[in-house]
Motif scaffolding. Sequence first.
Motif, PDB file in Angstrom:
ATOM      1  N   GLY A  88       0.776  -1.337   0.105  1.00 53.30           N
ATOM      2  CA  GLY A  88      -0.013  -0.076  -0.111  1.00 53.30           C
ATOM      3  C   GLY A  88       0.820   1.137   0.099  1.00 53.30           C
ATOM      4  O   GLY A  88       2.160   1.110   0.164  1.00 53.30           O
ATOM      5  N   LEU A  89       0.091   2.435  -0.250  1.00 54.07           N
ATOM      6  CA  LEU A  89       0.851   3.660  -0.156  1.00 54.07           C
ATOM      7  C   LEU A  89       1.460   3.845   1.146  1.00 54.07           C
ATOM      8  O   LEU A  89       0.919   3.625   2.232  1.00 54.07           O
ATOM      9  CB  LEU A  89      -0.216   4.795  -0.253  1.00 54.07           C
ATOM     10  N   GLY A  90       2.827   4.074   1.354  1.00 48.94           N
ATOM     11  CA  GLY A  90       3.389   4.378   2.325  1.00 48.94           C
ATOM     12  C   GLY A  90       4.324   2.980   2.805  1.00 48.94           C
ATOM     13  O   GLY A  90       5.086   3.183   3.813  1.00 48.94           O
ATOM     14  N   ASP A  91       3.966   1.741   2.372  1.00 48.53           N
ATOM     15  CA  ASP A  91       4.514   0.615   2.888  1.00 48.53           C
ATOM     16  C   ASP A  91       6.009   0.624   2.194  1.00 48.53           C
ATOM     17  O   ASP A  91       6.300   0.868   1.012  1.00 48.53           O
ATOM     18  CB  ASP A  91       3.761  -0.686   2.140  1.00 48.53           C
ATOM     19  N   GLN A  92       7.002   0.108   3.009  1.00 50.91           N
ATOM     20  CA  GLN A  92       8.393   0.462   2.863  1.00 50.91           C
ATOM     21  C   GLN A  92       8.855  -1.175   2.605  1.00 50.91           C
ATOM     22  O   GLN A  92       8.517  -2.092   3.518  1.00 50.91           O
ATOM     23  CB  GLN A  92       9.075   0.969   4.156  1.00 50.91           C
ATOM     24  N   PRO A  93       9.643  -1.207   1.364  1.00 52.84           N
ATOM     25  CA  PRO A  93      10.378  -2.676   0.961  1.00 52.84           C
ATOM     26  C   PRO A  93      11.354  -2.855   2.026  1.00 52.84           C
ATOM     27  O   PRO A  93      12.163  -1.901   2.345  1.00 52.84           O
ATOM     28  CB  PRO A  93      10.475  -2.453  -0.328  1.00 52.84           C
ATOM     29  N   ARG A  94      11.711  -4.119   2.401  1.00 50.91           N
ATOM     30  CA  ARG A  94      12.923  -4.358   2.848  1.00 50.91           C
ATOM     31  C   ARG A  94      14.079  -4.488   2.309  1.00 50.91           C
ATOM     32  O   ARG A  94      14.163  -5.122   1.269  1.00 50.91           O
ATOM     33  CB  ARG A  94      12.530  -5.713   3.911  1.00 50.91           C
TER      34      ARG A  94
ATOM     35  N   VAL B 150      19.621 -11.921   3.976  1.00 50.52           N
ATOM     36  CA  VAL B 150      19.254 -11.039   5.356  1.00 50.52           C
ATOM     37  C   VAL B 150      18.692  -9.874   4.976  1.00 50.52           C
ATOM     38  O   VAL B 150      19.239  -8.980   4.393  1.00 50.52           O
ATOM     39  CB  VAL B 150      20.615 -10.974   6.173  1.00 50.52           C
ATOM     40  N   LEU B 151      17.679  -9.507   5.306  1.00 45.22           N
ATOM     41  CA  LEU B 151      16.781  -8.385   4.974  1.00 45.22           C
ATOM     42  C   LEU B 151      16.734  -7.535   6.208  1.00 45.22           C
ATOM     43  O   LEU B 151      16.648  -7.949   7.293  1.00 45.22           O
ATOM     44  CB  LEU B 151      15.420  -8.659   4.452  1.00 45.22           C
ATOM     45  N   GLY B 152      16.566  -6.192   5.676  1.00 46.90           N
ATOM     46  CA  GLY B 152      16.534  -5.361   6.731  1.00 46.90           C
ATOM     47  C   GLY B 152      14.836  -4.856   7.282  1.00 46.90           C
ATOM     48  O   GLY B 152      14.074  -5.672   6.741  1.00 46.90           O
ATOM     49  N   ALA B 153      14.494  -3.921   7.950  1.00 48.91           N
ATOM     50  CA  ALA B 153      13.409  -3.511   8.356  1.00 48.91           C
ATOM     51  C   ALA B 153      12.347  -3.023   7.201  1.00 48.91           C
ATOM     52  O   ALA B 153      13.009  -2.475   6.172  1.00 48.91           O
ATOM     53  CB  ALA B 153      13.394  -2.371   9.474  1.00 48.91           C
ATOM     54  N   GLY B 154      10.957  -3.371   7.410  1.00 48.78           N
ATOM     55  CA  GLY B 154      10.054  -2.887   6.409  1.00 48.78           C
ATOM     56  C   GLY B 154       8.803  -3.351   6.423  1.00 48.78           C
ATOM     57  O   GLY B 154       8.605  -4.231   7.415  1.00 48.78           O
ATOM     58  N   ASP B 155       7.998  -3.159   5.566  1.00 45.19           N
ATOM     59  CA  ASP B 155       6.554  -3.835   5.612  1.00 45.19           C
ATOM     60  C   ASP B 155       6.394  -4.957   4.725  1.00 45.19           C
ATOM     61  O   ASP B 155       5.388  -5.817   4.986  1.00 45.19           O
ATOM     62  CB  ASP B 155       5.683  -2.613   5.240  1.00 45.19           C
ATOM     63  N   TYR B 156       7.163  -5.188   3.791  1.00 48.42           N
ATOM     64  CA  TYR B 156       7.095  -6.174   3.150  1.00 48.42           C
ATOM     65  C   TYR B 156       8.477  -6.622   2.284  1.00 48.42           C
ATOM     66  O   TYR B 156       9.414  -5.919   2.193  1.00 48.42           O
ATOM     67  CB  TYR B 156       5.837  -5.881   1.775  1.00 48.42           C
TER      68      TYR B 156
END
Length: 317
Positions: free
Chosen positions: A19-25, A249-255
């Motif tokens: 969605g709008l504003g969701d951050q990729p990892r 290894v992924l960092g922080a985010g919504d998806y």
Amino acid sequence: MPAITVDDLTVLPRLSAPGLGDQPRPVWQVSTAPQGYEGEGFPVRRAFAGIDMAHLDPFIMMDQMGEVEYAPGEPKGTPWHPHRGFETVTYIIDGVFDHQDSHGGGGSITNGDTQWMTAGSGLLHIETPPEWLVQAGGLFHGIQLWVNLPKADKMNDPRYQDIRSGEVALLASDDAGALVRVIAGEVDGHAGPGSTYSPMTLVHATVEPGARLDLPWQVDYNALVYVLNGSGAVGATEPSALRTGQTAVLGAGDYLTITADGRQESRSPKLDVIVVGGRPIREPIAWAGPFVMNTKSEVMAAYEDFQKGRFGLPIGG
């Protein structure tokens, strides 16, 4: 790969698009698993070797077992051995594996089934191919994941979960180009059958050649993507190439985003990945062989309890 699948992915519930504003990892690290042997000599890839334990928490390790085509007489397992302080998750994609433990747990798993063993205060267990498979040979492929237990749960009674392939939650990506099997935890409001002490999610995803999977992921969980077979990339804005036997290894985010290469090897026509993540426990770890505790003295106590027979007796012993 006979793990549970669906011929028409369009009939499955669809994952929500970002969605709008969701951050990729973002991708922090890509590591390549070294190969070795475990138990009585079956081949493994150490999926998380070379990754800082702080990025793995609450996980300890993960092995990819096989993929190997055994000749008659070759299939191997592990002898009776102890565990304390964590959980083992064994997911079989091809082949058959039998489990028994000194706390009464046991069963046979095949083709997408999972055995979830909480060692807790301690037990003995054994993992072996059935006798008919030893005689006939055949394909064997799966993973085993070790999940740490919080200090408050390390001495809980052992527990055993037998999760059949038909119980996992099946989802499709937004464009129906990927099949997502939720074994434990929750993805986009859809829960898998596995019950966990440490909040976590375990997924097996199959991505069609050229397709893209945007996988919603719990914000306070870490995220690790391991390639079982095939090739592709991980990451939305600055994707990193990933192939069989590699972990991102992924960092922080919504998806998180996984894309399959348009061309795959004939023996691996699709991209298959394990995606796992959990809420970090952030407690000290003292790990020695089959015991995962918080202090060295607790590990020494585990060895003493094992040597004095306090973990029970092997079935038939």
